[in-house]
Scaffold this active site. Structure first.
Site, mmCIF file in Angstrom:
data_model
loop_
_atom_site.group_PDB
_atom_site.id
_atom_site.type_symbol
_atom_site.label_atom_id
_atom_site.label_comp_id
_atom_site.label_asym_id
_atom_site.label_seq_id
_atom_site.Cartn_x
_atom_site.Cartn_y
_atom_site.Cartn_z
ATOM 1 N N CYS A 1 14.976 5.540 -12.871
ATOM 2 C CA CYS A 1 15.622 7.465 -13.195
ATOM 3 C C CYS A 1 15.793 8.526 -12.341
ATOM 4 O O CYS A 1 16.424 9.385 -12.369
ATOM 5 C CB CYS A 1 16.779 7.160 -14.501
ATOM 6 S SG CYS A 1 17.298 5.126 -14.923
ATOM 7 N N ASN B 1 25.083 4.589 -17.367
ATOM 8 C CA ASN B 1 23.789 4.583 -16.959
ATOM 9 C C ASN B 1 23.635 4.346 -15.547
ATOM 10 O O ASN B 1 23.565 2.973 -14.818
ATOM 11 C CB ASN B 1 22.569 4.768 -17.863
ATOM 12 C CG ASN B 1 21.174 4.825 -16.911
ATOM 13 O OD1 ASN B 1 20.617 5.576 -15.550
ATOM 14 N ND2 ASN B 1 20.500 4.828 -18.311
ATOM 15 N N HIS C 1 19.097 13.789 -15.502
ATOM 16 C CA HIS C 1 19.876 11.682 -15.527
ATOM 17 C C HIS C 1 20.584 11.620 -16.705
ATOM 18 O O HIS C 1 21.058 11.887 -17.781
ATOM 19 C CB HIS C 1 18.234 11.113 -15.981
ATOM 20 C CG HIS C 1 18.561 9.754 -15.887
ATOM 21 N ND1 HIS C 1 20.039 8.847 -15.201
ATOM 22 C CD2 HIS C 1 18.426 8.403 -16.751
ATOM 23 C CE1 HIS C 1 19.906 7.524 -15.647
ATOM 24 N NE2 HIS C 1 19.325 7.945 -15.990
#
Ligand code: COA
Length: 308
Positions: free
Chosen positions: A109, A263, A233
């Site tokens: 990520c 996500n 993020h």
């Protein structure tokens, strides 16, 4: 010092939207639980990593007034490549007609910020026009019967065009970190499904975002007070709020898009960045802090002065 600035941006998400209510039909979960614990309301599911990357890349190139043949480097961040070999960047290179080299970056990520920092470095050694993409189809490596993961993930892509400039570049400070001792907290073996230890990741993530952001800001000669917009993020709204609060960044100075996308790993920061650009939350001169964390564990932050 000459550097590079973003001149175009774009996103792509699959058409199919899956709501929390949809998930609660097949999983022992509820809209109330998912909303309260994660901030997610819905996510887009479908497509391929290369297909989404090509679509986001097309939008970014159009916005910059360029075509693929103007691009001398493509950097694609992904943790869900179409195949092990070739790199997904090769498919995207062909799809967009990119003239120069192409390679994948897998830092989970944190991937988009890693890729952006690498691209800025490449601009310093002569690359002129670079396409940086974060694209993911986490849905393909998700066990849809496992509520600990299925409620969290979404698919999508975001892209920016970075152009070398004679004047000052946008990147004022950066920080990249990794701790492979924590690699078992989030993993997916060949042919397997995504596993994560949510509680432990949560704990490390808040700390990583804060520490990494502060180092990048310090290298830029700035403090959190100088940040006009924090683009974190999007893994859990509670992680974002906890990190922002501890950095002293108020709600009107950070971006939350997790409610719509879930996500999306390395696509999450460019999706949030483009959302901020499209809603005029970033203006020439704005100080923008990007910060992410993910499997590895890895973490990465970049401080930009928008427009250089
Ligand atoms: C995964 C995450 C949302 C779980 O939230 P949490 O507040 O830690 O929840 P817990 O795991 O402590 O579970 C609390 C309770 O809810 C239950 N629960 C877990 N998942 C659930 C779900 N999807 N729906 C309903 N209940 C659920 C648990 O069984 C537990 O029940 P119990 O109290 O009876 O034992 C959270 O830990 C998280 O977001 N972690 C970070 C993950 C991350 O960032 N991953 C990506 C890294 S890039």
């Amino acid at each position: 010092m000459p550097g590079a600035i973003v001149t175009g941006w774009g996103i792509a998400v699959p058409d199919k939207v899956v709501t929390n209510e949809d998930l609660s039909l097949t999983l022992d979960t509820s809209d109330a639980w998912i909303t309260e614990r994660t901030g997610i309301k819905e996510r887009h599911i479908g497509g391929t990593t290369s297909g989404l990357a090509i679509e986001a890349g097309e939008h970014a190139l159009k916005r910059a007034g360029l075509t693929g043949s103007d691009i001398d480097l493509l950097v694609l961040a992904t943790t869900t490549p179409d195949a092990i070999v070739p790199g997904t960047s090769a498919t995207v290179q062909a799809g967009l007609g990119v003239a120069g080299g192409a390679f994948d970056v897998n830092a989970a990520c944190s991937g988009f910020v890693y890729a952006l920092v690498v691209a800025h470095g490449m601009a310093l050694v002569g690359a002129q026009k670079i396409l940086v993409v974060g694209s993911e189809t986490l849905s393909r490596i998700t066990d849809w019967d496992d509520r600990s993961v299925a409620i969290l993930v979404g698919d999508g892509a975001g892209a920016v065009v970075l152009e070398a400039t004679e004047g000052p570049g946008e990147l004022l400070g950066w920080h990249l970190g990794a701790d492979g001792e924590l690699r078992d907290l989030l993993k997916c073996d060949h042919g397997g499904h995504l596993y994560m230890n949510g509680k432990e990741i949560f704990r490390h993530a808040v700390r990583a975002v804060i520490d990494s952001s502060l180092i990048a800001l310090e290298r830029a000669g700035l403090t959190p007070d100088d940040v006009d917009l924090f683009v974190p993020h999007q893994a859990n709204a509670r992680i974002i709020t906890a990190a922002a609060q501890r950095l002293g960044i108020a709600e009107d100075r950070y971006v939350v898009t997790i409610d719509r996308y879930g996500n999306t790993s390395s696509a999450s920061i460019p999706l949030a960045l483009v959302d901020a650009l499209e809603t005029d939350r970033i203006k020439p001169g704005s100080i923008v802090l990007l910060s992410g964390f993910g499997g590895g564990m890895t973490w990465a932050s970049a401080v930009l002065r928008w427009g250089g």
